[in-house]
Write a protein that holds these residues in place. Structure first.
Motif, PDB file in Angstrom:
ATOM      1  N   LEU A   1       0.822  -1.196   0.000  1.00 38.70           N
ATOM      2  CA  LEU A   1       0.000   0.000   0.000  1.00 38.70           C
ATOM      3  C   LEU A   1       0.862   1.254   0.000  1.00 38.70           C
ATOM      4  CD1 LEU A   1      -2.909  -0.920   2.439  1.00 38.70           C
ATOM      5  CD2 LEU A   1      -3.007  -0.650  -0.029  1.00 38.70           C
ATOM      6  N   ALA A   2       1.943   1.253   0.735  1.00 35.81           N
ATOM      7  CA  ALA A   2       2.813   2.429   0.783  1.00 35.81           C
ATOM      8  C   ALA A   2       3.392   2.722  -0.593  1.00 35.81           C
ATOM      9  CB  ALA A   2       3.931   2.227   1.804  1.00 35.81           C
ATOM     10  N   ALA A   3       3.791   1.688  -1.320  1.00 38.32           N
ATOM     11  CA  ALA A   3       4.339   1.887  -2.666  1.00 38.32           C
ATOM     12  C   ALA A   3       3.278   2.434  -3.613  1.00 38.32           C
ATOM     13  CB  ALA A   3       4.909   0.570  -3.198  1.00 38.32           C
ATOM     14  N   ALA A   4       2.049   1.938  -3.501  1.00 35.05           N
ATOM     15  CA  ALA A   4       0.970   2.429  -4.360  1.00 35.05           C
ATOM     16  C   ALA A   4       0.627   3.872  -4.035  1.00 35.05           C
ATOM     17  CB  ALA A   4      -0.261   1.537  -4.212  1.00 35.05           C
ATOM     18  N   ARG A   5       0.562   4.212  -2.750  1.00 30.57           N
ATOM     19  CA  ARG A   5       0.251   5.590  -2.362  1.00 30.57           C
ATOM     20  C   ARG A   5       1.337   6.568  -2.809  1.00 30.57           C
ATOM     21  NH1 ARG A   5      -1.993   3.246   2.472  1.00 30.57           N
ATOM     22  NH2 ARG A   5      -0.029   3.604   3.533  1.00 30.57           N
ATOM     23  N   ALA A   6       2.570   6.097  -2.891  1.00 29.27           N
ATOM     24  CA  ALA A   6       3.674   6.975  -3.305  1.00 29.27           C
ATOM     25  C   ALA A   6       3.541   7.434  -4.757  1.00 29.27           C
ATOM     26  CB  ALA A   6       5.006   6.266  -3.100  1.00 29.27           C
ATOM     27  N   VAL A   7       2.765   6.721  -5.560  1.00 26.09           N
ATOM     28  CA  VAL A   7       2.586   7.106  -6.977  1.00 26.09           C
ATOM     29  C   VAL A   7       1.119   7.442  -7.269  1.00 26.09           C
ATOM     30  CG1 VAL A   7       4.610   5.877  -7.841  1.00 26.09           C
ATOM     31  CG2 VAL A   7       2.427   4.664  -7.664  1.00 26.09           C
ATOM     32  N   THR A   8       0.402   7.852  -6.237  1.00 25.05           N
ATOM     33  CA  THR A   8      -1.023   8.174  -6.375  1.00 25.05           C
ATOM     34  C   THR A   8      -1.280   9.610  -5.950  1.00 25.05           C
ATOM     35  OG1 THR A   8      -1.644   5.892  -5.920  1.00 25.05           O
ATOM     36  CG2 THR A   8      -3.349   7.547  -5.629  1.00 25.05           C
ATOM     37  N   GLY A   9      -2.071  10.314  -6.744  1.00 27.50           N
ATOM     38  CA  GLY A   9      -2.509  11.653  -6.361  1.00 27.50           C
ATOM     39  C   GLY A   9      -2.358  12.657  -7.478  1.00 27.50           C
ATOM     40  N   HIS A  10      -3.287  13.593  -7.509  1.00 27.46           N
ATOM     41  CA  HIS A  10      -3.282  14.605  -8.564  1.00 27.46           C
ATOM     42  C   HIS A  10      -2.044  15.495  -8.502  1.00 27.46           C
ATOM     43  CE1 HIS A  10      -4.345  17.898  -5.832  1.00 27.46           C
ATOM     44  NE2 HIS A  10      -5.082  16.997  -5.226  1.00 27.46           N
ATOM     45  N   HIS A  11      -1.442  15.632  -7.330  1.00 28.59           N
ATOM     46  CA  HIS A  11      -0.252  16.465  -7.200  1.00 28.59           C
ATOM     47  C   HIS A  11       0.940  15.896  -7.979  1.00 28.59           C
ATOM     48  CE1 HIS A  11       0.116  13.379  -4.111  1.00 28.59           C
ATOM     49  NE2 HIS A  11       1.418  13.605  -4.112  1.00 28.59           N
ATOM     50  N   LEU A  12       0.856  14.660  -8.411  1.00 20.68           N
ATOM     51  CA  LEU A  12       1.927  14.035  -9.180  1.00 20.68           C
ATOM     52  C   LEU A  12       1.721  14.157 -10.693  1.00 20.68           C
ATOM     53  CD1 LEU A  12       2.304  10.797  -7.030  1.00 20.68           C
ATOM     54  CD2 LEU A  12       3.745  12.846  -6.975  1.00 20.68           C
ATOM     55  N   VAL A  13       0.644  14.818 -11.093  1.00 21.36           N
ATOM     56  CA  VAL A  13       0.319  14.980 -12.513  1.00 21.36           C
ATOM     57  C   VAL A  13       0.488  16.441 -12.893  1.00 21.36           C
ATOM     58  CG1 VAL A  13      -1.459  14.677 -14.283  1.00 21.36           C
ATOM     59  CG2 VAL A  13      -1.315  13.063 -12.380  1.00 21.36           C
ATOM     60  N   ARG A  14       1.274  16.694 -13.909  1.00 20.54           N
ATOM     61  CA  ARG A  14       1.519  18.053 -14.391  1.00 20.54           C
ATOM     62  C   ARG A  14       0.826  18.222 -15.738  1.00 20.54           C
ATOM     63  NH1 ARG A  14       3.214  17.980  -9.790  1.00 20.54           N
ATOM     64  NH2 ARG A  14       5.366  18.084  -9.157  1.00 20.54           N
ATOM     65  N   VAL A  15      -0.133  19.133 -15.803  1.00 18.01           N
ATOM     66  CA  VAL A  15      -0.877  19.383 -17.031  1.00 18.01           C
ATOM     67  C   VAL A  15      -0.459  20.746 -17.574  1.00 18.01           C
ATOM     68  CG1 VAL A  15      -3.160  19.675 -18.055  1.00 18.01           C
ATOM     69  CG2 VAL A  15      -2.823  18.012 -16.213  1.00 18.01           C
ATOM     70  N   ASP A  16      -0.051  20.778 -18.842  1.00 18.44           N
ATOM     71  CA  ASP A  16       0.289  22.031 -19.520  1.00 18.44           C
ATOM     72  C   ASP A  16      -0.743  22.236 -20.618  1.00 18.44           C
ATOM     73  OD1 ASP A  16       1.294  24.062 -21.187  1.00 18.44           O
ATOM     74  OD2 ASP A  16       3.372  23.537 -20.705  1.00 18.44           O
ATOM     75  N   THR A  17      -1.746  23.080 -20.343  1.00 20.25           N
ATOM     76  CA  THR A  17      -2.828  23.275 -21.311  1.00 20.25           C
ATOM     77  C   THR A  17      -2.353  24.003 -22.561  1.00 20.25           C
ATOM     78  OG1 THR A  17      -3.528  25.266 -20.135  1.00 20.25           O
ATOM     79  CG2 THR A  17      -4.655  23.209 -19.577  1.00 20.25           C
ATOM     80  N   SER A  18      -1.334  24.859 -22.431  1.00 19.87           N
ATOM     81  CA  SER A  18      -0.852  25.576 -23.613  1.00 19.87           C
ATOM     82  C   SER A  18      -0.191  24.637 -24.612  1.00 19.87           C
ATOM     83  CB  SER A  18       0.121  26.692 -23.216  1.00 19.87           C
ATOM     84  OG  SER A  18       1.290  26.146 -22.634  1.00 19.87           O
ATOM     85  N   LEU A  19       0.472  23.592 -24.132  1.00 20.14           N
ATOM     86  CA  LEU A  19       1.104  22.598 -25.008  1.00 20.14           C
ATOM     87  C   LEU A  19       0.249  21.350 -25.196  1.00 20.14           C
ATOM     88  CD1 LEU A  19       4.779  22.758 -23.660  1.00 20.14           C
ATOM     89  CD2 LEU A  19       3.875  23.798 -25.755  1.00 20.14           C
ATOM     90  N   ALA A  20      -0.853  21.258 -24.447  1.00 14.90           N
ATOM     91  CA  ALA A  20      -1.719  20.081 -24.472  1.00 14.90           C
ATOM     92  C   ALA A  20      -0.926  18.814 -24.136  1.00 14.90           C
ATOM     93  CB  ALA A  20      -2.431  19.938 -25.809  1.00 14.90           C
ATOM     94  N   THR A  21      -0.162  18.899 -23.027  1.00 17.72           N
ATOM     95  CA  THR A  21       0.644  17.755 -22.604  1.00 17.72           C
ATOM     96  C   THR A  21       0.378  17.431 -21.139  1.00 17.72           C
ATOM     97  OG1 THR A  21       2.521  19.150 -21.950  1.00 17.72           O
ATOM     98  CG2 THR A  21       2.515  18.298 -24.224  1.00 17.72           C
ATOM     99  N   ILE A  22       0.696  16.188 -20.788  1.00 17.63           N
ATOM    100  CA  ILE A  22       0.619  15.717 -19.409  1.00 17.63           C
ATOM    101  C   ILE A  22       1.953  15.049 -19.092  1.00 17.63           C
ATOM    102  CG2 ILE A  22      -0.488  14.094 -17.825  1.00 17.63           C
ATOM    103  CD1 ILE A  22      -3.049  14.438 -19.411  1.00 17.63           C
ATOM    104  N   ALA A  23       2.490  15.345 -17.917  1.00 21.83           N
ATOM    105  CA  ALA A  23       3.723  14.706 -17.463  1.00 21.83           C
ATOM    106  C   ALA A  23       3.513  14.253 -16.023  1.00 21.83           C
ATOM    107  CB  ALA A  23       4.892  15.681 -17.553  1.00 21.83           C
ATOM    108  N   PHE A  24       4.328  13.298 -15.603  1.00 18.11           N
ATOM    109  CA  PHE A  24       4.226  12.771 -14.245  1.00 18.11           C
ATOM    110  C   PHE A  24       5.459  13.168 -13.446  1.00 18.11           C
ATOM    111  CE2 PHE A  24       1.905   9.426 -16.794  1.00 18.11           C
ATOM    112  CZ  PHE A  24       0.666   9.971 -16.545  1.00 18.11           C
ATOM    113  N   ALA A  25       5.262  13.441 -12.162  1.00 14.19           N
ATOM    114  CA  ALA A  25       6.330  13.920 -11.295  1.00 14.19           C
ATOM    115  C   ALA A  25       7.329  12.833 -10.915  1.00 14.19           C
ATOM    116  CB  ALA A  25       5.743  14.544 -10.028  1.00 14.19           C
ATOM    117  N   ARG A  26       6.958  11.577 -11.063  1.00 10.48           N
ATOM    118  CA  ARG A  26       7.882  10.485 -10.707  1.00 10.48           C
ATOM    119  C   ARG A  26       7.529   9.239 -11.500  1.00 10.48           C
ATOM    120  NH1 ARG A  26       6.225  10.197  -4.677  1.00 10.48           N
ATOM    121  NH2 ARG A  26       8.473  10.392  -4.535  1.00 10.48           N
ATOM    122  N   PRO A  27       8.464   8.334 -11.664  1.00 10.17           N
ATOM    123  CA  PRO A  27       8.170   7.069 -12.364  1.00 10.17           C
ATOM    124  C   PRO A  27       7.110   6.270 -11.609  1.00 10.17           C
ATOM    125  CG  PRO A  27      10.545   7.382 -12.111  1.00 10.17           C
ATOM    126  CD  PRO A  27       9.871   8.444 -11.283  1.00 10.17           C
ATOM    127  N   GLY A  28       6.309   5.534 -12.352  1.00  8.90           N
ATOM    128  CA  GLY A  28       5.286   4.680 -11.761  1.00  8.90           C
ATOM    129  C   GLY A  28       3.908   5.313 -11.696  1.00  8.90           C
TER     130      GLY A  28
END
Length: 194
Positions: A1-28
């Motif tokens: 569960l700790a490993a799953a929670r470490a890669v869960t949450g909207h704060h780990l998703v970076r949305v750039d609407t001007s470029l229409a891209t999505i990036a993630f803050a960490r692997p997984g």
């Protein structure tokens, strides 16, 4: 569960609407669109139907509904323990209806019943019984709000849904004396007991 929670949450998703891209803050980190898939499909079906000349319709995709171009329609909300018993109805005019709950998709083991809707804060299934039904202008919004409201629970979920223009919700929760209680919010398609 700790490993799953470490890669869960909207704060780990970076949305750039001007470029229409999505990036993630960490692997997984990954996105799972299962919470909006039926609603998105309903919206796409409505768009295809209206582009082909349809002026009205009622679309049903696994219990998620979308009404367009027609007068108001009544949609029943069933008891979580009895799909034949309607405990409330909502009136829908030109919008969508989605319901979330743990009563159809779950597993049981020696420790209890585990539903398919997870609380991302804990990494565990939402322990709540009952359901929430959301009426909203689009299928995608109704689907997303129903899942989020179920995770948040009646008080916080109803407040969250109320922040979205044109959306309302109905919670069906265990009543203290047994059976089910119906909790309604204001908005389009007001709920009423049958």
């Amino acid at each position: 569960l700790a490993a799953a929670r470490a890669v869960t949450g909207h704060h780990l998703v970076r949305v750039d609407t001007s470029l229409a891209t999505i990036a993630f803050a960490r692997p997984g980190v990954a996105l799972d669109l299962g919470g909006i898939a039926k609603g998105h499909a309903l919206d796409a079906a409505r768009a295809a139907m209206t582009a082909a000349g349809a002026t009205a319709g009622l679309l049903d995709l696994g219990g998620n509904l979308l009404v367009f171009g027609a007068g108001p329609g009544e949609v029943g909300i069933v008891a979580p323990d009895d799909p034949q018993a309607v405990v409330a109805t909502v009136t829908v005019t030109g919008g969508a209806v989605a319901t979330s709950g743990q009563y159809e998709r779950y597993v049981e083991d020696g420790e209890g019943r585990w539903g398919h809707i997870l609380d991302p804060r804990r990494g565990l299934p939402v322990p709540a019984e009952g359901s929430v039904t959301v009426v909203a202008p689009s299928g995608e919004l109704a689907d997303a709000l129903a899942t989020a409201a179920f995770v948040l629970g009646p008080r916080d979920g109803a407040a969250f849904v109320a922040r979205w223009p044109g959306a309302s919700c109905v919670f069906v929760v265990p009543a203290p004396e047994g059976g089910w209680a119906v909790l309604r919010t204001a908005g389009p398609g007001p709920a009423r007991s049958p």
